[in-house]
Design a protein around this motif. Sequence first.
Motif, mmCIF file in Angstrom:
data_model
loop_
_atom_site.group_PDB
_atom_site.id
_atom_site.type_symbol
_atom_site.label_atom_id
_atom_site.label_comp_id
_atom_site.label_asym_id
_atom_site.label_seq_id
_atom_site.Cartn_x
_atom_site.Cartn_y
_atom_site.Cartn_z
ATOM 1 N N GLY B 10 0.820 -1.190 0.000
ATOM 2 C CA GLY B 10 0.000 0.000 0.000
ATOM 3 C C GLY B 10 0.857 1.244 0.000
ATOM 4 O O GLY B 10 1.624 1.411 0.930
ATOM 5 N N PRO B 11 0.734 2.119 -1.018
ATOM 6 C CA PRO B 11 -0.085 1.900 -2.201
ATOM 7 C C PRO B 11 0.471 0.796 -3.093
ATOM 8 O O PRO B 11 1.654 0.486 -3.051
ATOM 9 N N THR B 59 -14.615 8.019 3.413
ATOM 10 C CA THR B 59 -13.529 8.797 2.826
ATOM 11 C C THR B 59 -12.510 9.049 3.925
ATOM 12 O O THR B 59 -12.675 9.944 4.761
ATOM 13 N N SER B 60 -11.477 8.198 3.962
ATOM 14 C CA SER B 60 -10.444 8.282 4.994
ATOM 15 C C SER B 60 -9.357 7.262 4.695
ATOM 16 O O SER B 60 -9.513 6.430 3.808
ATOM 17 N N SER B 61 -8.280 7.322 5.432
ATOM 18 C CA SER B 61 -7.288 6.246 5.417
ATOM 19 C C SER B 61 -7.900 5.028 6.106
ATOM 20 O O SER B 61 -8.954 5.136 6.748
ATOM 21 N N THR B 63 -6.999 3.713 8.746
ATOM 22 C CA THR B 63 -7.044 4.012 10.178
ATOM 23 C C THR B 63 -8.409 4.576 10.589
ATOM 24 O O THR B 63 -8.876 4.328 11.706
ATOM 25 N N GLU B 67 -10.741 3.204 13.594
ATOM 26 C CA GLU B 67 -11.343 4.043 14.625
ATOM 27 C C GLU B 67 -12.859 3.836 14.681
ATOM 28 O O GLU B 67 -13.447 3.760 15.769
ATOM 29 N N GLN B 190 -6.109 1.110 -1.104
ATOM 30 C CA GLN B 190 -4.779 1.141 -1.728
ATOM 31 C C GLN B 190 -4.020 -0.178 -1.634
ATOM 32 O O GLN B 190 -2.806 -0.195 -1.748
ATOM 33 N N PRO B 196 -5.759 4.208 -5.594
ATOM 34 C CA PRO B 196 -4.983 5.096 -4.718
ATOM 35 C C PRO B 196 -5.585 5.088 -3.309
ATOM 36 O O PRO B 196 -6.760 4.738 -3.130
ATOM 37 N N PRO B 197 -4.814 5.485 -2.299
ATOM 38 C CA PRO B 197 -5.389 5.596 -0.962
ATOM 39 C C PRO B 197 -6.437 6.706 -0.890
ATOM 40 O O PRO B 197 -6.415 7.640 -1.684
ATOM 41 N N GLY B 198 -7.341 6.589 0.074
ATOM 42 C CA GLY B 198 -8.365 7.626 0.264
ATOM 43 C C GLY B 198 -9.730 7.079 0.632
ATOM 44 O O GLY B 198 -10.592 7.817 1.084
ATOM 45 N N PHE B 222 -17.429 9.339 11.800
ATOM 46 C CA PHE B 222 -17.315 7.882 11.687
ATOM 47 C C PHE B 222 -18.492 7.162 12.336
ATOM 48 O O PHE B 222 -18.383 5.977 12.660
ATOM 49 N N ALA B 241 -15.060 10.929 -1.614
ATOM 50 C CA ALA B 241 -13.953 11.011 -2.576
ATOM 51 C C ALA B 241 -14.427 10.369 -3.873
ATOM 52 O O ALA B 241 -14.130 9.213 -4.168
#
Lengths: 378, 378
Positions: B10-11, B59-61, B63, B67, B190, B196-198, B222, B241
Motif C-alpha cells: 500500500g499503495p 472517505t479516509s485512510s 485508520t 477508529e 490502496q 490510490p489511498p483515500g 465515523f 472522494a
Amino acid sequence: MWKSRLFTPGPTPVPDEILLEMAKPLIHHRTPQFRKILAECFNGLKELFQTKEDVMILTSSGTGAMEAAISNLLSPGEKCLVVEGGKFGERFREIAVAYGAGVTTLPVEWGKSATPSEIEAALKKEPDIKVVFTTLCETSTGTHTDVKGIGEIIRHRPDTLLAVDGISSLGAVECRTDEWGVDVMISASQKAFMLPPGLAFISLSPKAWEKSAKTKTPRYYFDLSAYRKAAAKEDTPYTPALTLIIGLAGVLKMLKTEGIENVWKRHYLLAEATRQAVKALGLQLLAEHPSNAVTAVRAPEEIDAEALTKALRDSSGITFAGGQGKLKGKIFRIAHLGWVDQYEILQAIAALELQLLKMGYALQPGAGVGAAEKVFLE
Amino acid sequence: MWKSRLFTPGPTPVPDEILLEMAKPLIHHRTPQFRKILAECFNGLKELFQTKEDVMILTSSGTGAMEAAISNLLSPGEKCLVVEGGKFGERFREIAVAYGAGVTTLPVEWGKSATPSEIEAALKKEPDIKVVFTTLCETSTGTHTDVKGIGEIIRHRPDTLLAVDGISSLGAVECRTDEWGVDVMISASQKAFMLPPGLAFISLSPKAWEKSAKTKTPRYYFDLSAYRKAAAKEDTPYTPALTLIIGLAGVLKMLKTEGIENVWKRHYLLAEATRQAVKALGLQLLAEHPSNAVTAVRAPEEIDAEALTKALRDSSGITFAGGQGKLKGKIFRIAHLGWVDQYEILQAIAALELQLLKMGYALQPGAGVGAAEKVFLE
C-alpha cells in the motif's frame, strides 16, 4: 452529446492538466519524491490560508475537519456558540452535540448572516463560551459572513476561540486567517481548490494549539497533534490520499501564478456578473450579503427549482445546485468557484435563460447575458 | 529512465485504465449517474467481503475505519482484547486507549500470530471482553492470522464481537466474513483494491449493529449508522472522494471478471513463488505463517535492509517496503498485492538478485528467478 459542466459548490471542475497529473503511475508516500510534493503543498496552503501556522492535510470530507475543530478544542461540557443560518451551521451544532459540548445556537434567518455585534452580545450573555463557530460562506444560502468583524470581537478574549468553516469559499474570497484573528480555519479540496473531494485542510492559531493540548475529548484519526508532528518531517501520520495531494501541488502552483489577490478579484467579477444577470432576468437573490463563491437565486413562484436544475443538467450538463433543507424546490445555486472564467458564466447564464423560456417564464432573451457582459466590460 | 514499480503493501499499482477512468471530467455526487456507480460499488464490495451486510465506504485512510470499529462498538470503560504482533495491532490498541476502552493486550512475537486457543484462554480469563481485535494479515510482519479459527471461538459468545483489520489482505487472501463469523471487517482502497489511498471500507454483522446502537462513545464523521442510512438510498452522508469511488466501480468489475477464488489463487501463486525465490537465495522469511499478501524477508546479516530497498528503488523504481518499528533495517517486505502478475514477480526477484550481488552478497545469479519459475510451472 452530453458534457459535464459543474456550477455546483463542490465538486467544482478540475483542470484537465491536474486530472492527468493525478492519473500518473502511483509512487509511494514514504519517499523523497513525495515528501517534496508534500512540502510544496504545506507552503502553498499557508499562502492560501494567509497564515504562518501549519495547515494540516486530512484525508476526509470537509466534515472531518469540522469534527477535528470540535474534538480538538472542546472538552465535554464546555460551551460553544454556533451561528446557525443554514445547513453547515447545523452541522457544526450536530457535531458539537455528538461530542457532548454545551451548545448555544445563534439562530440566523436563512439568507442572512450574523453580525459582529450579535456575536458580542451572545458572548456578553455567556462569557464562558470557549469557541465560536461560523461559516465564511454558508454554502446552503450563498451568504457571506463578516469574519473580519467577528475576529475583532473575539481576538482579545483570552479564553474564546474563533473557528471558521471556509470549506466553500477559502481560495475564492478574501480570507486573512492570521490578520483577522481566526483561530481555526477549515477548507476542503473540492471547492476553490479545483480538486476532487477527499482532502480537508485545517490550521490552528497558537492560542488554539494551547487549548487543544488541554482538551480531553477522545480523538485519534482527527487528533491534530499527530498531523502537526508529521508535518514537521514533511510527512502524514496515516497513508494519505496521495493522488489528490499530487493534484494539490499542481493547483497551488496555478493559484500562485495567478496571485491570490487576483483570484479573489476574479471570483468577485464572476459573482457580480451572475448577480446582475439574474436580477436582469427579474429573479431575486436569497442572500442579503451574497458570497462571491456561490449565488443563491429564488426560483420564480411558478417554477419548481428542482425541476429547473434537473432539466438544465440533463439537457446541457450545466449543473446548478438545488436548495437544501427548507429551501428545497425554492432556490437554485450557481457556484462560480475554482476553475471557472467569464466565458463559462456567460454560457451558464445563456443556458439558464433558455431553460426558463422553455418552462414558460417571460424574459427578454439575452437580457441576463447582456447584464453579465456589462460587468465584465467595466 | 525511471519507472515506478510498486511492490509495497500500500499503495499498490493502479491499472492504467482505472487511472484514466478517474481522470474523466467530474460529475456531481447527488445525481442518478453517481448513484448508479455507488450501487455497483455496494454490490461488488459485498461479494469481495463475502457478506450479505452493507459494506460502508468511508472517505479516509484505513485508520479511519479502525477508529470507526472502536468508537461504534466500545463504550468508555468497556473491555477489549487486542492481538498485538506488529504495528497495526499496536494501532488498534492506541485507538482503543484514546477512546477510553479497557484494553487487554495479547502480545505476540513479531512474525508469529495468535492462535484460536490463545484467544480462547484470554476470553476465559476475562469473560467481559466485548470486542476482540486482530489483523487478517499483520502488514508489518507479513503474518497471516487464522481468523476462521478465531471466529469459531467467538461466534457463539453472545456478548463478544470479532473485529478484523483486513486492510492489507482482503481481496488477496481467502476471507469469508459471514461464514467465519467476523462481526466487523475492515479494508482500504490502496491494497488489493488496486486504487490510490483515500477510501476505507467496513462491514458490520447484525450482532455488531445491535451493539453499536447501545455504544455511548461520541462519534460523528465515523458514526456508521449515518453511512448505513445513506447507503439504503444509494448515497453517502458527506461529500465522498468520488473519483476514487468511480475507480472502485471499475476495479470491482475487473475482480468480478477474474472471479474472487481465482484472485485468491493468483495471490497464493505470487506469494509462494516469492517465498521459494528468496529461500533459494539463502534468505529467511520472518513470518511463521506468511500471508499471501506480503512477504517479509530477513536481510542478510551484513546488509542493511534500508540501504537495500533504497538502492533498489533509486536504480530500478522497484519499491519494496522496509521494516517498521523494531524491524527497521532488519527486514524488507515484498508485496505481491493487487494489480500484479507472475511476470512482475520474476522481474522483481531478478532485480533483487542483481542488487544483492552489487552489495557483495554471494548468490547464484538466476537462482531465485528459477525457483519462482518452478512454482509457476507446477
